[in-house]
Each structure stands twice: as structure tokens, then as C-alpha cells.
Design an enzyme around this catalytic site. Structure first.
Site, PDB file in Angstrom:
ATOM      1  N   GLU A   1      -3.769   1.800  -7.145  1.00 40.09           N
ATOM      2  CA  GLU A   1      -4.636   2.606  -6.419  1.00 40.09           C
ATOM      3  C   GLU A   1      -3.579   4.223  -6.903  1.00 40.09           C
ATOM      4  OE1 GLU A   1      -3.566   2.297  -2.266  1.00 40.09           O
ATOM      5  OE2 GLU A   1      -1.408   1.768  -2.686  1.00 40.09           O
TER       6      GLU A   1
ATOM      7  N   HIS B   1       0.595  -1.048  -0.429  1.00 38.06           N
ATOM      8  CA  HIS B   1      -0.248   0.029   0.035  1.00 38.06           C
ATOM      9  C   HIS B   1       0.604   0.925   0.295  1.00 38.06           C
ATOM     10  CE1 HIS B   1      -2.520   3.161   1.195  1.00 38.06           C
ATOM     11  NE2 HIS B   1      -3.988   2.516   1.075  1.00 38.06           N
TER      12      HIS B   1
END
EC number: 5.3.1.1
Length: 264
Positions: free
Chosen positions: A179, A106
Site C-alpha cells: 500500500e 497498516h
């Protein structure tokens, strides 16, 4: 090459939220929505990623949900097994607690905590070798996008991990989450057209890396909300969503799940 036949995933990443009482309420409200408006397991994989100290509590709460809801770890140690590694939680320890899914890569782990390529490869390899399914996150910064480097950056992030992933693991244990860093928690979202274009490039890159490329789910993460979920879900190479803030509201999260479950 479209991934439109892939069962979609919707995973709520709670990040460092919420407090225990609010987490309990959130899970109970989500379970009520699932009970009232059931979504078949085969139409959408659903997961929630709470803070590490809540993993087993949330998992126990979800046992009596009207459908399967996976419990997902937000991170995993780069060190395998057990030992004198204060503060670390290994893939083997997660598996021992029946936690079978984990986020790796992430952008907040990369940017705030310094998870570089070598660290991420170690985390990924340990999780895969322990039998976990990994949701591996990739994405570009606003500066990289404005300089026309977005595709190059994202595809390189995927190529970086290829040496530690076997053909069988690509097929059975890897999910990719795109993302765009500039859209995370900002309220900005890549347009469905831009998101689909990047997902198509990722699909192309995966197909060059592995024969399983057309079967790997590619999720979109970047201010996904109930209001934009239907449009995103309609894109052929967007196979689900990694949801941040909206997953802290049971009704919003349910609507996102519903949008993807009805889209494929």
C-alpha cells in the site's frame, strides 16, 4: 518470478466505518450481488474487515452468503492470551470467536498509533502462533518514493519480520499487501506499471527469504476502485486488492472482486 497462478484475494477494509444500520445494509446488498452473479470460491478469496465490535455480527450475516466471505480483523494485540490489558483484543480471543484473518502493519496503525517494528513483530508472531492468517501491510511515503528509496523501504519492512515467521507460516499463513502510503485515501493510484514493478520486487525479495516466496499472494492497496481494478488485476504479480473506500459501496466492491476473479 511471477505469482500469476495464485488465487487472488480481495479484502475490503472498512476502517472506522460505517454505522451499524449502514453496515447491515452494505452486507445485505453485497450478498444479493453474490447471489445474482456467483463467483466461485476457487476463483477469488473474498474478505471484509469491519470494526472490532462488528466482527461477529458481520460474520453471522455472511454465513448464508452464496459463497465464502471471510471476516477479517483490522488489528490484533501485541499481547498474547488473556489478562489485565484494558482495551486489547488478543489473537487467541479472535480465534475463539472464529475470526481467522487479521490485518497487521497498516500504514494508519504505523503513522497514527505508533506501531513500530517491534510492536508489529509481536502482533504478527502472536497472530501466526494462534493459527491466524495475516495480511501484512508494507509501503512507502511520497517523500521516500521521490528520493528513490521506495524499493529499499518496502523490502526492509518485509525483512524486518522474517525472524518471527517460520517456513511453514510463510507457506500457509502470510499474505502481503503493498500500500503506497501516498495513494491511500487520496484518489491517487500507482500506475499499473509502477504497481507491478514494485510487486515484482517484493516477489523477488520473498523468494530470497523463503522457498514459499513464489506462492505468497501480494495484494495492492491504494485507492483501488472499480474503474482501475481490471488493469491492476491484469498484472502478473498483483494477486488481489486491499480495498478501502470502495469497499463501502457494495456494487463497487463486487466489481473489484469480479475483476480479480476473472483475471487469473
Amino acid at each position: 518470478m511471477s505469482g500469476s497462478t495464485i488465487t487472488p484475494w480481495v479484502v475490503g477494509n472498512w476502517k472506522m466505518n460505517p454505522m451499524r444500520a449502514n453496515a447491515n445494509q452494505l452486507i445485505e446488498e453485497f450478498k444479493q450481488l453474490l447471489q445474482q452473479n456467483q463467483i466461485a470460491d476457487e476463483n477469488c478469496h473474498v474478505g471484509v474487515a469491519p470494526v472490532s465490535i462488528a466482527l461477529t455480527t458481520v460474520q453471522a450475516q455472511l454465513q448464508d452468503a452464496a459463497r465464502t466471505v471471510y471476516t477479517v480483523a483490522q488489528d490484533v494485540s501485541r499481547v498474547a492470551g488473556t489478562g489485565a490489558y484494558t482495551g486489547e483484543v488478543s489473537a487467541e480471543l479472535l480465534k475463539d470467536s472464529q475470526i481467522n484473518f487479521v490485518l497487521v502493519g497498516h500504514s494508519e496503525r504505523r503513522d497514527i498509533f505508533g506501531d513500530n517494528v517491534e510492536i508489529l513483530k509481536a502482533k504478527l508472531q502472536n497472530a501466526l502462533n494462534a493459527g491466524m492468517t495475516v495480511i501484512y501491510c508494507v509501503g512507502e511515503s511520497l517523500e521516500q518514493r521521490e528520493q528513490g528509496q521506495a524499493e529499499q523501504v518496502v523490502l526492509q519492512q518485509i525483512c524486518d519480520i522474517a525472524p518471527v515467521v517460520t517456513a511453514e507460516q510463510w507457506q500457509n499463513q502470510v499474505v502481503i499487501a503493498y500500500e503506497p502510503i501516498w495513494a491511500i485515501g487520496t484518489g491517487k493510484t500507482a500506475s499499473p506499471q509502477d504497481a507491478q514493478a514494485m510487486h515484482a520486487k517484493i516477489r523477488e525479495g520473498l523468494c530470497q527469504l523463503t522457498s514459499a516466496g513464489s506462492n505468497i499472494a501480494i495484494l495492492y492497496g491504494g485507492s483501488v476502485k472499480a474503474e482501475n481494478a481490471v488493469e491492476l488485476a491484469a498484472c502478473p504479480d498483483i494477486n488481489g486488492a486491499l480495498v478501502g473506500g470502495a469497499s463501502l459501496n457494495a456494487a463497487s466492491f463486487y466489481q473489484i472482486v469480479q475483476a480479480f476473479a476473472q483475471s487469473k
